[in-house]
Design an enzyme around this catalytic site. Structure first.
Site: not given
Ligand code: ADP
Ligand code: MG
Length: 384
Positions: A33, A122-123, A172
């Site tokens: 990490e 966002g998880a 990622d």
């Molecule tokens: P993580 O990659 O850990 O989930 P990030 O902040 O890097 O968190 O990315 C999350 C963002 O990706 C969301 O806020 C959104 O903008 C975009 N996103 C993810 N999945 C979707 C989806 N199914 N439809 C639209 N946007 C998405």
């Molecule tokens: Mg991300």
């Protein structure tokens, strides 16, 4: 998330069948990490959760985007007007991929895209990379760009770093593009050298639980940038290109040379010991000693909590509860400050462990976490 469903919705939205349907998974990082921006080692595997995109080419320079998971209609952009940090919503991820491909000289003249994803956002499970990679793979196939998986990952990282404006490493995107079913991916983030490491939990009666604390992390917020800058300072003070170049067996000497730079010393100690932990996990898995990786995962958590300081009370509570209920090991995973933790446990213990987590979270006044079993799943692929 089925290909048929996404195909049908595309047809409804755009009035014609898509040329194809692609999928790209989210990932969970087993160990390694904050090493990926230090040229170090990581070891993610793909989740069964994935983004699915139906895509067709266009020749008129128009990019149309739609997500089943976001309120609102089709967003229309001009491919030649795409500019870094101009989109502030979700469309920045797919638009950034088109921008990065065009910047690199690839003739992408527009697209219609409809996508849907089961990766929690966002998880810390990389919903953003799943989105980028599914779009990149689709355009690579449709426009016959001939790019390799690792090249798609690099372009998607550039989309996220420059176009979206989130300073993330290469893990990622590479995980989503390159992971294989039944394996964890041992990745050297310096040269993207890869080794697929068999990771068969079921054969050992084991299970890897992912616990989404539902505390939203904020990657681009200051803390991530501060850690990155601190690592760069450490490398500069030690006279190396990246902290990856500090061998584990010279760590004491390196720490001594950092003198009273206490903050930097902690960051360096985490990165150097974490790279070593990845190598230990690879060696244990290669020797078939799956259970023995548990304590290494737990050590990694302590290092992230105490030295790198990117954990949070909810993540610490998951790890504490898991270990108190007989788990073999547990750690936060992803960037930290919320997001998810992983637990390595005997499969038989999953029900009691899940109940214990619910109970402790309720008692502490936290939102009930979302828990699921993660099996190493396929990387990005064309579905039809
Ligand atoms: P993580 O990659 O850990 O989930 P990030 O902040 O890097 O968190 O990315 C999350 C963002 O990706 C969301 O806020 C959104 O903008 C975009 N996103 C993810 N999945 C979707 C989806 N199914 N439809 C639209 N946007 C998405
Ligand atoms: Mg991300």
């Amino acid at each position: 998330m089925g290909a048929e469903q996404v195909r049908a919705r595309f047809t409804e939205l755009y009035g014609a069948e898509p040329e194809g349907v692609w999928a790209a998974p989210g990932r969970v990082n087993l160990i390694g990490e904050h090493t990926d921006y230090n040229d170090g080692f990581v070891m993610p595997f793909a989740l069964p959760h994935r983004a699915v995109a139906a895509v067709s080419r266009r020749t008129d320079g128009v990019l149309r985007l739609h997500s089943a998971d976001v309120d609102g209609g089709v967003v229309e952009l001009a491919a030649d007007a795409l500019a870094p940090e101009s989109d502030t919503d979700w469309t920045a991820y797919p638009a950034g991929v088109v921008w990065a491909l065009r910047e690199a000289g690839h003739p992408v003249t527009g697209a219609d895209i409809h996508l849907a994803s089961t990766v929690p956002t966002g998880a810390g499970l990389s919903s953003s990379a799943a989105l980028e990679i599914v779009v990149a793979l689709a355009l690579n196939d449709l426009y016959e760009l001939g790019l390799e998986r690792w090249q798609l990952a690099r372009l998607c990282q550039r989309a996220e770093n420059v176009y979206v404006g989130a300073p993330t490493g290469i893990m990622d995107q590479t995980a989503s593009a390159c992971c294989e079913e039944g394996h964890a991916l041992f990745l050297d983030t310096r040269d993207l050298a890869q080794r697929q490491i068999p990771f068969d939990l079921a054969a050992e009666g084991l299970c890897l639980l992912v616990v989404d604390t539902r505390v939203q992390h904020a990657h681009s917020s200051g803390e991530y940038g501060k850690r990155r800058a601190g690592c760069e300072k450490g490398a500069a003070l030690l006279g190396v290109d990246a902290l990856r170049d500090v061998p584990y067996d010279t760590l004491d000497d390196a720490l001594a040379r950092l003198g009273d730079e206490e903050e930097v010393r902690r960051l360096v100690r985490h990165i150097v010991t974490e790279n070593h932990r990845v190598e230990r996990v690879v060696a244990l898995l290669a020797a078939g000693e799956v259970r023995a990786i548990g304590p290494v995962l737990t050590e990694g958590h302590a290092s992230l909590r105490d030295d790198f300081r990117v954990s949070c009370p909810e993540l610490d509570l998951v790890v504490h509860t898991a270990l108190a209920h007989g788990a073999l090991g547990a750690r936060m995973t992803g960037g930290g400050f919320g997001g998810s933790a992983i637990i390595l446990t005997d499969s038989a213990a999953v029900p009691s462990l899940t109940a214990a987590l619910e109970k402790t979270f309720t008692e502490a006044g936290h939102t009930t976490p979302r828990t699921f079993e993660a099996t190493p799943s396929p990387g990005a692929t064309r579905l039809d």
